[in-house]
Design a protein around this motif. Structure first.
Motif, PDB file in Angstrom:
ATOM      1  N   ASN A 180       8.707  -9.816   2.750  1.00 58.20           N
ATOM      2  CA  ASN A 180       7.828 -10.352   3.795  1.00 58.20           C
ATOM      3  C   ASN A 180       6.924 -11.463   3.274  1.00 58.20           C
ATOM      4  OD1 ASN A 180       8.033  -8.872   6.564  1.00 58.20           O
ATOM      5  ND2 ASN A 180       8.373  -7.293   5.008  1.00 58.20           N
ATOM      6  N   PHE A 181       6.477 -11.351   2.024  1.00 62.60           N
ATOM      7  CA  PHE A 181       5.720 -12.464   1.444  1.00 62.60           C
ATOM      8  C   PHE A 181       6.582 -13.728   1.384  1.00 62.60           C
ATOM      9  CE2 PHE A 181       2.544  -9.487  -0.544  1.00 62.60           C
ATOM     10  CZ  PHE A 181       1.419 -10.105  -0.011  1.00 62.60           C
ATOM     11  N   GLN A 182       7.838 -13.560   1.000  1.00 60.76           N
ATOM     12  CA  GLN A 182       8.724 -14.725   0.901  1.00 60.76           C
ATOM     13  C   GLN A 182       8.969 -15.361   2.270  1.00 60.76           C
ATOM     14  OE1 GLN A 182       9.613 -16.296  -1.809  1.00 60.76           O
ATOM     15  NE2 GLN A 182       8.545 -14.753  -3.037  1.00 60.76           N
ATOM     16  N   LYS A 183       9.055 -14.530   3.301  1.00 62.30           N
ATOM     17  CA  LYS A 183       9.214 -15.086   4.655  1.00 62.30           C
ATOM     18  C   LYS A 183       7.993 -15.911   5.039  1.00 62.30           C
ATOM     19  CE  LYS A 183      12.314 -11.448   6.325  1.00 62.30           C
ATOM     20  NZ  LYS A 183      12.418 -10.214   7.138  1.00 62.30           N
ATOM     21  N   ALA A 184       6.811 -15.423   4.715  1.00 58.78           N
ATOM     22  CA  ALA A 184       5.587 -16.177   5.012  1.00 58.78           C
ATOM     23  C   ALA A 184       5.552 -17.482   4.233  1.00 58.78           C
ATOM     24  CB  ALA A 184       4.355 -15.332   4.693  1.00 58.78           C
ATOM     25  N   LEU A 185       5.941 -17.421   2.954  1.00 58.20           N
ATOM     26  CA  LEU A 185       5.911 -18.612   2.104  1.00 58.20           C
ATOM     27  C   LEU A 185       6.920 -19.662   2.543  1.00 58.20           C
ATOM     28  CD1 LEU A 185       5.542 -16.818  -1.335  1.00 58.20           C
ATOM     29  CD2 LEU A 185       3.910 -18.460  -0.395  1.00 58.20           C
ATOM     30  N   SER A 186       7.961 -19.243   3.257  1.00 59.85           N
ATOM     31  CA  SER A 186       9.032 -20.180   3.638  1.00 59.85           C
ATOM     32  C   SER A 186       8.787 -20.869   4.985  1.00 59.85           C
ATOM     33  CB  SER A 186      10.376 -19.445   3.694  1.00 59.85           C
ATOM     34  OG  SER A 186      10.388 -18.514   4.773  1.00 59.85           O
ATOM     35  N   ILE A 187       7.753 -20.442   5.722  1.00 64.04           N
ATOM     36  CA  ILE A 187       7.495 -21.040   7.031  1.00 64.04           C
ATOM     37  C   ILE A 187       6.954 -22.456   6.861  1.00 64.04           C
ATOM     38  CG2 ILE A 187       6.126 -20.861   9.155  1.00 64.04           C
ATOM     39  CD1 ILE A 187       6.228 -17.835   8.840  1.00 64.04           C
ATOM     40  N   ARG A 188       7.489 -23.386   7.624  1.00 65.17           N
ATOM     41  CA  ARG A 188       7.112 -24.802   7.497  1.00 65.17           C
ATOM     42  C   ARG A 188       5.937 -25.152   8.416  1.00 65.17           C
ATOM     43  NH1 ARG A 188      12.447 -27.452   9.422  1.00 65.17           N
ATOM     44  NH2 ARG A 188      12.239 -25.685  10.847  1.00 65.17           N
ATOM     45  N   ASN A 189       5.363 -26.316   8.138  1.00 68.81           N
ATOM     46  CA  ASN A 189       4.323 -26.927   8.991  1.00 68.81           C
ATOM     47  C   ASN A 189       3.085 -26.052   9.158  1.00 68.81           C
ATOM     48  OD1 ASN A 189       6.023 -29.195   9.543  1.00 68.81           O
ATOM     49  ND2 ASN A 189       7.091 -27.963  11.089  1.00 68.81           N
ATOM     50  N   LEU A 190       2.742 -25.309   8.109  1.00 68.78           N
ATOM     51  CA  LEU A 190       1.564 -24.464   8.192  1.00 68.78           C
ATOM     52  C   LEU A 190       0.307 -25.263   7.865  1.00 68.78           C
ATOM     53  CD1 LEU A 190       2.674 -21.149   6.453  1.00 68.78           C
ATOM     54  CD2 LEU A 190       2.451 -21.599   8.896  1.00 68.78           C
ATOM     55  N   ASP A 191      -0.799 -24.858   8.459  1.00 63.89           N
ATOM     56  CA  ASP A 191      -2.073 -25.462   8.123  1.00 63.89           C
ATOM     57  C   ASP A 191      -2.369 -25.234   6.643  1.00 63.89           C
ATOM     58  OD1 ASP A 191      -4.828 -26.388   9.616  1.00 63.89           O
ATOM     59  OD2 ASP A 191      -5.230 -25.163   7.836  1.00 63.89           O
ATOM     60  N   ILE A 192      -3.055 -26.196   6.026  1.00 61.73           N
ATOM     61  CA  ILE A 192      -3.344 -26.145   4.595  1.00 61.73           C
ATOM     62  C   ILE A 192      -4.056 -24.847   4.212  1.00 61.73           C
ATOM     63  CG2 ILE A 192      -4.849 -27.171   2.825  1.00 61.73           C
ATOM     64  CD1 ILE A 192      -4.149 -29.913   4.113  1.00 61.73           C
ATOM     65  N   ILE A 193      -5.053 -24.455   5.002  1.00 57.81           N
ATOM     66  CA  ILE A 193      -5.837 -23.268   4.660  1.00 57.81           C
ATOM     67  C   ILE A 193      -4.986 -22.007   4.735  1.00 57.81           C
ATOM     68  CG2 ILE A 193      -7.814 -21.858   5.342  1.00 57.81           C
ATOM     69  CD1 ILE A 193      -9.191 -24.427   6.247  1.00 57.81           C
ATOM     70  N   GLU A 223       0.831  -1.207   0.000  1.00 53.25           N
ATOM     71  CA  GLU A 223       0.000   0.000   0.000  1.00 53.25           C
ATOM     72  C   GLU A 223       0.865   1.255   0.000  1.00 53.25           C
ATOM     73  OE1 GLU A 223      -3.219   0.585  -0.180  1.00 53.25           O
ATOM     74  OE2 GLU A 223      -3.879  -1.510  -0.251  1.00 53.25           O
ATOM     75  N   ALA A 224       2.022   1.160   0.646  1.00 56.18           N
ATOM     76  CA  ALA A 224       2.932   2.309   0.720  1.00 56.18           C
ATOM     77  C   ALA A 224       3.834   2.406  -0.509  1.00 56.18           C
ATOM     78  CB  ALA A 224       3.782   2.216   1.981  1.00 56.18           C
ATOM     79  N   GLY A 225       3.687   1.466  -1.442  1.00 55.86           N
ATOM     80  CA  GLY A 225       4.513   1.483  -2.646  1.00 55.86           C
ATOM     81  C   GLY A 225       5.910   0.935  -2.447  1.00 55.86           C
ATOM     82  N   GLN A 226       6.163   0.306  -1.313  1.00 53.54           N
ATOM     83  CA  GLN A 226       7.492  -0.268  -1.029  1.00 53.54           C
ATOM     84  C   GLN A 226       7.465  -1.752  -1.411  1.00 53.54           C
ATOM     85  OE1 GLN A 226       9.044   0.951   2.892  1.00 53.54           O
ATOM     86  NE2 GLN A 226       7.431   2.503   2.955  1.00 53.54           N
ATOM     87  N   PHE A 227       7.535  -2.030  -2.709  1.00 56.91           N
ATOM     88  CA  PHE A 227       7.316  -3.381  -3.214  1.00 56.91           C
ATOM     89  C   PHE A 227       8.436  -4.348  -2.845  1.00 56.91           C
ATOM     90  CE2 PHE A 227       4.670  -1.351  -6.843  1.00 56.91           C
ATOM     91  CZ  PHE A 227       3.597  -1.204  -5.974  1.00 56.91           C
ATOM     92  N   GLY A 228       9.654  -3.838  -2.713  1.00 55.41           N
ATOM     93  CA  GLY A 228      10.774  -4.704  -2.318  1.00 55.41           C
ATOM     94  C   GLY A 228      10.562  -5.265  -0.929  1.00 55.41           C
ATOM     95  N   GLU A 229      10.182  -4.403   0.006  1.00 57.40           N
ATOM     96  CA  GLU A 229       9.913  -4.854   1.372  1.00 57.40           C
ATOM     97  C   GLU A 229       8.700  -5.780   1.413  1.00 57.40           C
ATOM     98  OE1 GLU A 229      10.530  -1.825   0.441  1.00 57.40           O
ATOM     99  OE2 GLU A 229      12.114  -0.956   1.695  1.00 57.40           O
TER     100      GLU A 229
END
Length: 465
Positions: free
Chosen positions: A352-365, A342-348
């Motif tokens: 953070n999306f990549q950190k979320a995607l890399s977390i293991r053992n997440l619930d399917i949903i 929203e702030a236009g800081q696409f790199g940041e």
């Protein structure tokens, strides 16, 4: 007999114990900073649960190498069990004591606690020397699993279910089972509804259970009944800080954002290091920002733009604080990423999306929801429809039952494919994507028609195909 030769048979005996050291609790290293604080936020204010929390705290301190502090927690647990004559639950505490002394090389002390376990097992005629199968210990295992994070919830529910087979009307066992069910229960499911109703009936003075039931009823479209339980919970004089957090969650869903913020900041005065509270405050600021954008047809200008930017910054600060306290809080990364976008800081945002995607053992949903929201970031902020499609499909390929996240992925992919068809963009691919959506929805006839149409177009464009 040498000390080393004594250790090996002792280890065999220790492995027979039912306690935190043998329950295979799945605790991520990154969860440690927040876990001690979460342990103190007990769902039940009674003696049995307090004893269990002292035991779990001892185990966590052992994992951090704080053996003296671990023993102090176990002394507090022992004092509670002796005062309240919780004989069978004492097995857990004594088992933990034996293990901590073993790791400190205090083998004589470890043997003393092994002897206590053995004597109690004899007293209750257990067929095992150092182990007892009983509902009380099943319940203790359930609470420990419940406290140690999402990856343990399914096993926690199984433990409480096992205890309930022995004592179906036990208030504590029903409470544990209901909470475990609620934490695995997402918006379009109702596995926790009846367990929560029963737990409330058996624990009529417990506000936490009433708030959870209200949230579940709210999800299921029963607002009047939900509000009744919310009013009852608020009327309770011993509402604790964590209850305010869930009350705020209810009011936020009703769009009473200011009321939710008031409750959250009130709770934060008591629990300033609660990741959950900081996260909910961030969600409130995010909601207020969205309200401003929607009122301005998604194009706020002037003072509206200034207010929206201020709320974005406030939300960011709260999500950052959340992640300082709990580095594995996956949806905090996603919400922080969306605020950066929203702030236009696409790199940041990407980081953070990549950190979320890399977390293991997440619930399917939750995995599906992360792919959906990352896909939207790619589609609407980065203007990369191909990457958006990739992540919508990745989310849909995660095996699991129908869920609100899966439905959002299907809708997003269908809208994108239909828009591309209207604009005559990659027609064959877009028709195939629609066929994929129909197939996942179980509409075999529509799916087959799409695939056949795509095949005919492919042959027309490539006669040699």
């Amino acid at each position: 007999m040498s000390e080393e030769s004594h250790r090996n048979p002792m280890l065999e005996n220790l492995l027979q114990l039912r306690c935190h050291f043998t329950w295979e609790l799945l605790i991520e290293d990154a969860d440690m900073p927040d876990l001690e604080m979460r342990i103190s936020d007990t769902e039940l204010p009674d003696t049995e649960n307090s004893m269990g929390m002292h035991n779990l705290l001892a185990y966590v301190r052992h994992l951090k190498g704080q053996h003296e502090e671990a023993l102090q927690s176990l002394k507090e647990a022992e004092a509670l069990t002796q005062r309240e004559k919780l004989d069978k639950r004492s097995l857990v505490t004594w088992g933990n004591c034996a293990w901590v002394h073993y790791h400190r090389d205090s083998l004589a002390d470890a043997q003393t606690y092994l002897d206590k376990v053995e004597n109690t097992c004899k007293e209750f005629a257990s067929p095992f020397r150092y182990r007892m199968e009983c509902a009380e210990v099943d319940c203790e295992e359930g609470w420990a699993l419940l406290k140690c994070g999402r990856q343990n919830y399914r096993r926690a529910m199984a433990c409480f279910a096992k205890a309930l087979k022995v004592d179906p009307e036990n208030p504590e066992y029903n409470t544990g089972y209901a909470i475990a069910a609620y934490r695995q229960d997402f918006n379009d499911n109702s596995i926790s509804l009846e367990p929560l109703r029963k737990a409330v009936r058996l624990n009529p003075e417990e506000p936490y259970l009433k708030v959870l039931l209200a949230l579940k009823l709210q999800n299921l479209g029963k607002p009047d009944e939900a509000r009744m339980y919310i009013q009852e919970a608020q009327a309770n004089t011993f509402c604790q800080a964590y209850v305010f957090g869930y009350l705020a969650k209810f009011y936020l869903r009703e769009d009473f954002v200011e009321r939710a913020l008031h409750l959250l900041y009130r709770a934060l005065q008591v629990k300033p290091f609660s990741a959950f509270l900081h996260y909910q405050i961030g969600i409130c600021y995010k909601r207020q920002m969205i309200q401003i954008k929607e009122a301005a047809n998604m194009q706020p200008r002037g003072q509206d733009r200034e207010r929206a930017d201020r709320l974005i910054r406030l939300a960011m600060l709260q999500f950052q604080k959340t992640l300082e306290l709990r580095p594995t809080f996956e949806t905090a990364y996603v919400n922080l990423a969306e605020m950066y976008a929203e702030a236009g800081q696409f790199g940041e945002a990407e980081d953070n999306f990549q950190k979320a995607l890399s977390i293991r053992n997440l619930d399917i949903i939750i995995q599906q929801d992360i792919h959906f929201r990352y896909g939207r970031f790619q589609q609407f902020h980065k203007r990369s429809e191909d990457r958006a499609i990739t992540h919508y499909i990745k989310g849909l390929k995660i095996e699991g039952t129908s869920s609100y996240a899966r439905n959002k992925l299907l809708e997003a992919l269908q809208r994108l494919a239909e828009r591309r068809l209207r604009q005559n963009v990659r027609v064959v691919e877009s028709i195939s994507l629609l066929g994929f959506v129909y197939r996942l929805r179980g509409d075999t006839r529509e799916a087959l028609q799409c695939y056949e149409k795509a095949l005919r177009l492919t042959k027309a464009l490539n006669p040699e195909f």
